[in-house]
Scaffold this motif. Structure first.
Motif, PDB file in Angstrom:
ATOM      1  N   PHE A 139      14.280 -32.585 -15.080  1.00  0.00           N
ATOM      2  CA  PHE A 139      13.173 -31.852 -14.470  1.00  0.00           C
ATOM      3  C   PHE A 139      13.685 -30.594 -13.754  1.00  0.00           C
ATOM      4  CE2 PHE A 139      10.372 -30.991 -10.834  1.00  0.00           C
ATOM      5  CZ  PHE A 139       9.161 -30.831 -11.487  1.00  0.00           C
ATOM      6  N   ASN A 140      14.756 -30.738 -13.011  1.00  0.00           N
ATOM      7  CA  ASN A 140      15.314 -29.594 -12.285  1.00  0.00           C
ATOM      8  C   ASN A 140      15.733 -28.485 -13.249  1.00  0.00           C
ATOM      9  OD1 ASN A 140      16.007 -28.450  -9.735  1.00  0.00           O
ATOM     10  ND2 ASN A 140      18.168 -28.822 -10.187  1.00  0.00           N
ATOM     11  N   GLY A 180      12.121 -36.493  -6.749  1.00  0.00           N
ATOM     12  CA  GLY A 180      11.903 -37.645  -7.610  1.00  0.00           C
ATOM     13  C   GLY A 180      10.439 -37.828  -7.973  1.00  0.00           C
ATOM     14  N   GLU A 181       9.538 -37.605  -7.008  1.00  0.00           N
ATOM     15  CA  GLU A 181       8.109 -37.718  -7.287  1.00  0.00           C
ATOM     16  C   GLU A 181       7.655 -36.662  -8.286  1.00  0.00           C
ATOM     17  OE1 GLU A 181       5.622 -39.275  -3.566  1.00  0.00           O
ATOM     18  OE2 GLU A 181       6.921 -37.584  -3.052  1.00  0.00           O
ATOM     19  N   LEU A 182       8.124 -35.432  -8.092  1.00  0.00           N
ATOM     20  CA  LEU A 182       7.754 -34.365  -9.012  1.00  0.00           C
ATOM     21  C   LEU A 182       8.259 -34.663 -10.416  1.00  0.00           C
ATOM     22  CD1 LEU A 182       8.504 -31.233  -6.779  1.00  0.00           C
ATOM     23  CD2 LEU A 182       6.267 -32.219  -7.328  1.00  0.00           C
ATOM     24  N   ALA A 183       9.492 -35.128 -10.514  1.00  0.00           N
ATOM     25  CA  ALA A 183      10.053 -35.459 -11.827  1.00  0.00           C
ATOM     26  C   ALA A 183       9.259 -36.584 -12.478  1.00  0.00           C
ATOM     27  CB  ALA A 183      11.521 -35.847 -11.682  1.00  0.00           C
ATOM     28  N   GLY A 184       8.812 -37.540 -11.647  1.00  0.00           N
ATOM     29  CA  GLY A 184       8.026 -38.651 -12.171  1.00  0.00           C
ATOM     30  C   GLY A 184       6.705 -38.198 -12.753  1.00  0.00           C
ATOM     31  N   ALA A 199       2.197 -29.861 -15.305  1.00  0.00           N
ATOM     32  CA  ALA A 199       1.417 -30.961 -14.744  1.00  0.00           C
ATOM     33  C   ALA A 199       1.951 -31.363 -13.376  1.00  0.00           C
ATOM     34  CB  ALA A 199       1.436 -32.155 -15.698  1.00  0.00           C
ATOM     35  N   ALA A 200       3.258 -31.367 -13.229  1.00  0.00           N
ATOM     36  CA  ALA A 200       3.855 -31.711 -11.935  1.00  0.00           C
ATOM     37  C   ALA A 200       3.516 -30.676 -10.878  1.00  0.00           C
ATOM     38  CB  ALA A 200       5.372 -31.838 -12.082  1.00  0.00           C
ATOM     39  N   ARG A 201       3.471 -29.398 -11.283  1.00  0.00           N
ATOM     40  CA  ARG A 201       3.124 -28.349 -10.327  1.00  0.00           C
ATOM     41  C   ARG A 201       1.670 -28.477  -9.888  1.00  0.00           C
ATOM     42  NH1 ARG A 201       5.765 -25.166 -14.159  1.00  0.00           N
ATOM     43  NH2 ARG A 201       3.916 -23.891 -14.583  1.00  0.00           N
ATOM     44  N   ARG A 202       0.799 -28.758 -10.849  1.00  0.00           N
ATOM     45  CA  ARG A 202      -0.613 -28.928 -10.490  1.00  0.00           C
ATOM     46  C   ARG A 202      -0.795 -30.102  -9.538  1.00  0.00           C
ATOM     47  NH1 ARG A 202      -1.091 -27.468 -15.953  1.00  0.00           N
ATOM     48  NH2 ARG A 202      -1.142 -29.641 -16.632  1.00  0.00           N
ATOM     49  N   TRP A 203      -0.097 -31.185  -9.796  1.00  0.00           N
ATOM     50  CA  TRP A 203      -0.169 -32.369  -8.928  1.00  0.00           C
ATOM     51  C   TRP A 203       0.354 -32.038  -7.532  1.00  0.00           C
ATOM     52  CZ3 TRP A 203       3.660 -35.204  -6.411  1.00  0.00           C
ATOM     53  CH2 TRP A 203       3.251 -36.417  -5.852  1.00  0.00           C
ATOM     54  N   ALA A 204       1.451 -31.294  -7.467  1.00  0.00           N
ATOM     55  CA  ALA A 204       2.034 -30.933  -6.174  1.00  0.00           C
ATOM     56  C   ALA A 204       1.062 -30.111  -5.338  1.00  0.00           C
ATOM     57  CB  ALA A 204       3.339 -30.167  -6.379  1.00  0.00           C
ATOM     58  N   LEU A 205       0.352 -29.177  -5.976  1.00  0.00           N
ATOM     59  CA  LEU A 205      -0.606 -28.332  -5.245  1.00  0.00           C
ATOM     60  C   LEU A 205      -1.750 -29.150  -4.669  1.00  0.00           C
ATOM     61  CD1 LEU A 205      -0.795 -25.201  -7.586  1.00  0.00           C
ATOM     62  CD2 LEU A 205       0.354 -25.381  -5.376  1.00  0.00           C
ATOM     63  N   GLU A 206      -2.067 -30.268  -5.311  1.00  0.00           N
ATOM     64  CA  GLU A 206      -3.132 -31.132  -4.812  1.00  0.00           C
ATOM     65  C   GLU A 206      -2.653 -32.045  -3.691  1.00  0.00           C
ATOM     66  OE1 GLU A 206      -4.382 -33.218  -8.272  1.00  0.00           O
ATOM     67  OE2 GLU A 206      -5.369 -31.471  -9.199  1.00  0.00           O
ATOM     68  N   HIS A 207      -1.333 -32.100  -3.486  1.00  0.00           N
ATOM     69  CA  HIS A 207      -0.769 -33.009  -2.474  1.00  0.00           C
ATOM     70  C   HIS A 207       0.200 -32.286  -1.533  1.00  0.00           C
ATOM     71  CE1 HIS A 207      -2.035 -35.639  -5.827  1.00  0.00           C
ATOM     72  NE2 HIS A 207      -2.266 -36.550  -4.897  1.00  0.00           N
TER      73      HIS A 207
END
Length: 343
Positions: free
Chosen positions: A263-264, A250-254, A234-242
């Protein structure tokens, strides 16, 4: 003899004007690897439907070739096909598993003597043992299947082996990891030859990702994660959109509802690389796509891909593919125009 070999090779390839690929197979051939090469390059077409590659299979002595399964195959072309190939691909054989010498045997020596200087040469899986025995990997970065890494290092200590990646490229010599990584390598070569659009089309036809995340480190056996732990997907999908804005660990972990430390660790377990390494790769791929498919300025491409400045984009693109943004665009825009024109 050289003239005869050239004549025979021309009989094999003809005068189609397509890029000529010769796949060298040996006794104990892994059929899946041969199928991958023919599937990837055989389906590659220009925007007008013109086939871009001509692929032939060859072996030391034409005839029956044993596979590592319960069937054999008939190969009609001999090693003369290598003399006119623009790319030579060496696939794996089950005989590689028992290799005890760092030297080529006589049939392989004769085969490699036929390959002209400057030919692009690649291997799939343990085919890297053959390239190393031919001296093509000395001092170069290479990979092979992670299960054979120890054996490879013992035989070829002068090779810079990286068992954690899916494929490598070093001055026209390419290697890939296990069987399926052969598709990643083929897509990489097609992408370099004809741009992302052609490679992505092949990936869609084959129902595989055009660019696989992580490396083969993710396939090494690890302890099973504790029940209830969530994925980083889910974090990876969110990152690709932003991608276009600065993103912190920290944002990715959140986005994954994890601590940064957890997360790391989970990210490395799933993909074999760090979150920031993954993020940089995605930004490079976004920049490559924009450079190939749009007329946006380098400054705008850098901003849209999340690099912020053209200088940062130049640094990361050069590290990834060895050229500047302007040189990359010039090369691949030229490729796209030639494909449209059908030249």
């Amino acid at each position: 003899m050289a003239k005869l070999c050239k004549t025979l090779a021309m009989a094999v390839f003809g005068n189609s004007g397509r890029h000529r690929i010769a796949v060298l197979v040996r006794q104990g051939q892994l059929p899946i690897e041969l199928g991958i090469v023919h599937q990837a390059f055989g389906d590659a077409e220009s925007s007008e439907g013109r086939r871009l590659y001509e692929v032939v299979t060859c072996t030391f002595t034409p005839g029956e070739v044993r596979t590592n399964t319960d069937f054999s195959m008939i190969v009609r072309n001999g090693p003369e096909a290598l003399s006119e190939a623009e790319t030579v691909i060496v696939t794996a054989s089950d005989e590689d598993y028992d290799r005890r010498t760092p030297h080529l045997d006589e049939p392989l020596t004769d085969a490699f003597d036929r390959i002209p200087a400057g030919t692009r040469i690649a291997s799939i899986c343990t085919g890297a043992f053959v390239l190393a025995a031919a001296g093509l990997l000395d001092g170069r970065r290479a990979t092979t299947h992670w299960r054979r890494a120890g054996q490879f290092r013992e035989l070829f200590p002068d090779v810079d082996l990286d068992p954690d990646v899916l494929y490598t490229e070093d001055e026209g010599v390419l290697t890939s990891a296990g069987c399926a990584a052969g598709m990643d390598l083929c897509l990489h070569m097609i992408r370099n030859d004809h741009g992302a659009a052609v490679a992505n089309d092949i990936a869609r036809r084959s129902v595989v990702p055009p660019y696989r995340e992580g490396g083969q480190a993710q396939f090494i056996q690890r302890p099973v994660p504790e029940a209830g732990t969530s994925s980083t997907g889910a974090a990876r999908r969110w990152a690709l959109e932003h991608l276009g804005r600065p993103l912190t660990l920290g944002e990715l972990a959140g986005q994954a509802s994890m601590s940064i430390r957890t997360f790391n660790r989970r990210f490395r377990e799933e993909l074999g690389i760090t979150p920031m390494q993954w993020l940089t790769r995605q930004r490079v791929e976004r920049a490559r796509q924009l450079l190939e498919e749009t007329e946006l300025s380098v400054d705008v491409v850098a901003a849209d891909a999340g690099f912020g400045t053209a200088a940062s984009l130049r640094q990361h693109l050069h590290a990834a593919v060895g050229v500047s943004p302007s040189a990359y665009r010039s090369t691949f825009r030229g490729v796209s125009e030639s494909l449209i024109a059908g030249t």
